[in-house]
Design a protein around this motif. Structure first.
Motif, PDB file in Angstrom:
ATOM      1  N   THR A 159      33.325-118.596 -57.883  1.00 34.53           N
ATOM      2  CA  THR A 159      33.428-120.006 -57.501  1.00 34.53           C
ATOM      3  C   THR A 159      34.773-120.302 -56.842  1.00 34.53           C
ATOM      4  O   THR A 159      34.871-121.175 -55.991  1.00 34.53           O
ATOM      5  CB  THR A 159      33.263-120.921 -58.726  1.00 34.53           C
ATOM      6  OG1 THR A 159      34.126-120.433 -59.763  1.00 34.53           O
ATOM      7  CG2 THR A 159      31.839-120.918 -59.214  1.00 34.53           C
ATOM      8  N   MET A 160      35.788-119.535 -57.226  1.00 28.03           N
ATOM      9  CA  MET A 160      37.127-119.774 -56.678  1.00 28.03           C
ATOM     10  C   MET A 160      37.125-119.554 -55.157  1.00 28.03           C
ATOM     11  O   MET A 160      37.677-120.357 -54.401  1.00 28.03           O
ATOM     12  CB  MET A 160      38.088-118.795 -57.336  1.00 28.03           C
ATOM     13  CG  MET A 160      39.512-119.196 -57.248  1.00 28.03           C
ATOM     14  SD  MET A 160      40.424-118.110 -58.360  1.00 28.03           S
ATOM     15  CE  MET A 160      42.050-118.646 -57.989  1.00 28.03           C
ATOM     16  N   THR A 161      36.512-118.460 -54.713  1.00 24.34           N
ATOM     17  CA  THR A 161      36.455-118.181 -53.279  1.00 24.34           C
ATOM     18  C   THR A 161      35.599-119.217 -52.560  1.00 24.34           C
ATOM     19  O   THR A 161      35.967-119.704 -51.484  1.00 24.34           O
ATOM     20  CB  THR A 161      35.863-116.774 -53.029  1.00 24.34           C
ATOM     21  OG1 THR A 161      36.520-115.846 -53.887  1.00 24.34           O
ATOM     22  CG2 THR A 161      36.044-116.363 -51.590  1.00 24.34           C
ATOM     23  N   ILE A 162      34.454-119.564 -53.173  1.00 22.96           N
ATOM     24  CA  ILE A 162      33.553-120.508 -52.498  1.00 22.96           C
ATOM     25  C   ILE A 162      34.202-121.887 -52.385  1.00 22.96           C
ATOM     26  O   ILE A 162      34.219-122.499 -51.310  1.00 22.96           O
ATOM     27  CB  ILE A 162      32.209-120.613 -53.258  1.00 22.96           C
ATOM     28  CG1 ILE A 162      31.524-119.230 -53.313  1.00 22.96           C
ATOM     29  CG2 ILE A 162      31.297-121.615 -52.584  1.00 22.96           C
ATOM     30  CD1 ILE A 162      30.234-119.195 -54.100  1.00 22.96           C
ATOM     31  N   VAL A 163      34.765-122.366 -53.508  1.00 23.37           N
ATOM     32  CA  VAL A 163      35.429-123.680 -53.467  1.00 23.37           C
ATOM     33  C   VAL A 163      36.602-123.628 -52.493  1.00 23.37           C
ATOM     34  O   VAL A 163      36.838-124.571 -51.724  1.00 23.37           O
ATOM     35  CB  VAL A 163      35.893-124.093 -54.888  1.00 23.37           C
ATOM     36  CG1 VAL A 163      36.751-125.343 -54.830  1.00 23.37           C
ATOM     37  CG2 VAL A 163      34.692-124.309 -55.789  1.00 23.37           C
ATOM     38  N   GLY A 164      37.318-122.490 -52.497  1.00 21.69           N
ATOM     39  CA  GLY A 164      38.440-122.339 -51.564  1.00 21.69           C
ATOM     40  C   GLY A 164      37.986-122.421 -50.120  1.00 21.69           C
ATOM     41  O   GLY A 164      38.625-123.063 -49.284  1.00 21.69           O
ATOM     42  N   ALA A 165      36.845-121.796 -49.825  1.00 19.85           N
ATOM     43  CA  ALA A 165      36.308-121.837 -48.458  1.00 19.85           C
ATOM     44  C   ALA A 165      35.940-123.265 -48.082  1.00 19.85           C
ATOM     45  O   ALA A 165      36.218-123.737 -46.966  1.00 19.85           O
ATOM     46  CB  ALA A 165      35.088-120.936 -48.349  1.00 19.85           C
ATOM     47  N   ALA A 166      35.305-123.981 -49.033  1.00 22.87           N
ATOM     48  CA  ALA A 166      34.915-125.358 -48.750  1.00 22.87           C
ATOM     49  C   ALA A 166      36.144-126.238 -48.552  1.00 22.87           C
ATOM     50  O   ALA A 166      36.192-127.075 -47.639  1.00 22.87           O
ATOM     51  CB  ALA A 166      34.042-125.888 -49.882  1.00 22.87           C
TER      52      ALA A 166
END
Lengths: 86, 594
Positions: free
Chosen positions: B365-372
């Motif tokens: 989730t850290m990478t996905i939220v970071g991408a968003a």
């Protein structure tokens, strides 16, 4: 068979109940989503309740149908095509 | 850690030392030595203070073995932990060569992690390549032999790109220093190096070696391989190429590509291999986006991934060990006979799916939220689609068809699984759950400073994950009869590699065959008579030359011997006289020449 193994086997007999619990849980999650929303929408539409439910369901269905029914018939060959342990 | 050492015991040393002494040990007690290098490595990375250690002058170049900073330490830490788990899991194996090659391979990974220059990196990079090739070959069957050759060829080509790149770079800038490049000013040699790294990171379309080779490795060897090769590549990409836009796109493509293929695969270990491509995709994308949060996400995900992917390969390894196959169409109904394997597998499967309570939840989730947050919406959506596919394939399909689908399977002959394999899996499972529950266990080691701390355990994140995974599960429920695995080979881009391989073979062998034919003809016409003439000449030389010389020297030796016999009279005075004469001669010579 171990006791634990028997317990797991018993789960098969209860699969009807487990199925009902699963559907109830899914419904519960969608209801919860009505009240709990993201502070900031990551994308535009995930502010709406049920977005991720639809995303997961449609995504999963589309992926399986496209890959198993359309793509695999095109790219699959016999099991020993490369003479490897496919 | 409270105690910090101001010296550095390089973790590679223990592994290489063990590889060197193992062949000379007999009995059974040596098996306990297998865990020693890992324990030393864990101690070393937990206590060492950041700094630069260990330089060596070699052929006029300085090799830097010990760049110890937060980034190299967190990778070394998870490598050390995983090597311990892998060694425990492999303890029952009697084949010493497997352990030796695992040591060479793991030692190489540590070497790459702490290398501060390209030359050192390249040396250890090749160690890894050799070690891992043997871990495939040592499965000792014709299929793994072929797969090993393809794997080695592919990694050699990848290594050559790296070598060409670093040599061109040396010519241009005059040093081998390995540091981050400026993404806007990348030169040809930088791209070459990047290409070499991308081969090992299994970036699509350079990925096909991975699902080709990993399913054919030894039961225990694949556990090591799934942890080290791609993650070492992730580390060097993170070190050298963060913020390169091409990686952001390529990473997201990997995420989706891997799950799509996993969806139609039949071999459990090949499904997991495609999921390595997919999961490494999150990391590569995080590196490409290049914000502190996505890069920390990449590191965290690499850490979590090594643990749960190792556990997944341990679980399927148990199936292979016991049942002799990992083809899903041949398995099914094994749950009551391997209940604990199923439980440990499920811990890993829920981790990779990003289910709350497990470590994938706090890293993915850290990478996905970071991408968003970096406004890379499409990339984030790609990663969410991959999350759906991951749960469908690894979370449900694989265990469903291996353990449940068919009625209880009592007929299949199963080899009993050694206790140490269970212990290895329990260690992995404990860490997957512990990190999921206490994210700080992992987050405290993250190398990049973030603007605000990321909290995975918010009501919304939990609800979002449960919705996504729950309804993916529903999709599987509807599709369970369609997704049934079939014994098929699915063509991937390695179809083209093989085509290129055959083309090169034809290109080389056809002209060679032509030359060979012509040569044979010419030889018959000219060579043979020439050879006869030569033979006559040799005979003449033998009788006139060799015999004269050899016989002559034999007579000389005989005469000298006779003279020597005469000189050795046995009388002391003769000897004294001779010695005095000799001494005089020596003295004269010294006086004359000096």
């Amino acid at each position: 068979m171990s006791l634990f193994g028997m317990l797991l086997t018993q789960l098969r007999a209860w699969r009807g109940v487990i199925g009902v619990l699963f559907f109830l849980a899914l419904a519960g999650l969608v209801v919860a989503n009505v009240f709990i929303r993201p502070h900031e929408a990551e994308f535009v539409y995930d502010a709406y309740a049920g977005f991720w439910a639809v995303f997961g369901l449609i995504g999963g269905l589309a992926m399986v149908i496209i890959m198993k029914k359309i793509v695999q018939p095109m790219i699959s060959r016999g099991d020993d095509y490369y003479e490897r342990n496919s | 850690m409270s105690a910090t050492a101001n010296f550095f015991v390089h973790p590679s040393v223990g592994f290489f030392a063990l590889a060197l002494i193992l062949p000379f040990l007999s009995g059974k007690a040596w098996k306990w030595l297998l865990v020693v290098p890992s324990i030393i490595a864990i101690w070393s990375v937990m206590t060492v203070a950041p700094g630069n250690y260990g330089e060596l002058n070699y052929l006029g170049q300085v090799l830097h073995f010990g760049r110890v900073d937060k980034l190299s330490l967190i990778f070394a830490q998870v490598f050390a932990v995983m090597s311990l788990i892998g060694m425990v899991y492999a303890m029952h194996v009697d084949d010493k060569l497997q352990h030796i090659m695992a040591c060479v391979y793991v030692g190489g990974a540590f070497g790459c992690t702490f290398a501060a220059d390209f030359l050192t990196l390249f040396i250890f990079w090749e160690f890894m390549s050799i070690g891992s090739t043997f871990l495939i070959w040592l499965a000792r069957n014709p299929i793994s032999t072929k797969a090993g050759f393809r794997y080695f060829m592919y990694h050699t080509i990848g290594g050559l790109f790296l070598l060409i790149g670093l040599l061109l770079r040396y010519k241009a800038v005059g040093n081998f220093t390995f540091d981050a490049v400026a993404p806007a000013h990348m030169m040809v040699y930088d791209w070459m190096i990047l290409l070499g790294f991308c081969v090992n990171a299994a970036v699509v379309p350079l990925h096909a070696w991975l699902p080709d080779a990993y399913p054919e490795g030894t039961v225990t060897g694949s556990v090591f391989m799934c942890a080290f090769t791609t993650k070492t590549a992730v580390y060097v990409l993170l070190r050298g190429f963060h913020g390169v836009e091409a990686l952001a796109i390529a990473g997201t493509v990997m995420c989706v590509y891997g799950v799509l293929y996993a969806c139609i695969e039949n071999n459990a270990r090949r499904i997991l291999s495609y999921h390595i491509v997919s999961q490494v995709g999150y990391m590569v994308a995080g590196i490409g986006i290049g914000t502190a949060m996505t890069m920390n996400g990449a590191v965290a995900h690499a850490y979590a991934h090594i643990l749960y992917k190792g556990l997944l390969f341990m679980g399927t390894g148990c199936i292979l060990y016991a049942a002799g196959t990992t083809k899903l169409d041949k398995l099914g109904g094994l749950v009551q006979r391997m209940p604990w394997v199923m439980v440990f597998y499920m811990v890993a499967a829920l981790s990779i799916s990003g289910m709350p309570l497990f470590n994938g939840f706090i890293s993915k989730t850290m990478t996905i939220v970071g991408a968003a947050e970096a406004h890379r919406t499409w990339l984030a959506i790609g990663m969410e689609i991959a999350a759906v596919g991951t749960f469908v394939s690894v979370g449900i399909k694989l265990p469903y068809f291996a353990f449940w689908a068919k009625p209880a399977n009592d007929k299949m002959e199963l080899k009993p699984i050694p206790t140490n394999m269970y212990v290895g899996m329990a260690m992995g499972a404990a860490l997957c759950i512990a990190q999921g529950l206490y994210p700080d266990m992992l987050y405290r080691y993250l190398p990049f400073e973030m603007e605000h701390v990321y909290h995975p355990w918010t009501t919304w994140h939990v609800l979002q994950s449960l919705l996504l995974l729950g309804f993916s599960g529903l999709a599987f429920y509807f599709m369970r009869n369609i997704i049934t695995p079939h014994a098929k080979t699915n063509l991937d881009v390695d179809f083209f590699y093989r085509l290129i391989g055959r083309g090169v073979l034809a290109l080389v062998s056809k002209p060679l065959a032509w030359i060979d034919d012509r040569w044979t003809e010419a030889y018959r016409a000219v060579g043979l008579s020439g050879l006869l003439t030569l033979a006559r000449g040799t005979v003449w030389f033998d009788t006139k030359g060799i015999d004269t010389v050899v016989d002559g020297s034999a007579y000389t030796v005989q005469n000298v011997g006779a003279l020597g016999a005469k000189v050795q009279t046995g009388r002391l005075q003769d000897y004294l006289g001779l010695a005095a004469t000799l001494a005089l001669c020596v003295f004269a010579a010294v006086w004359y020449f000096a």
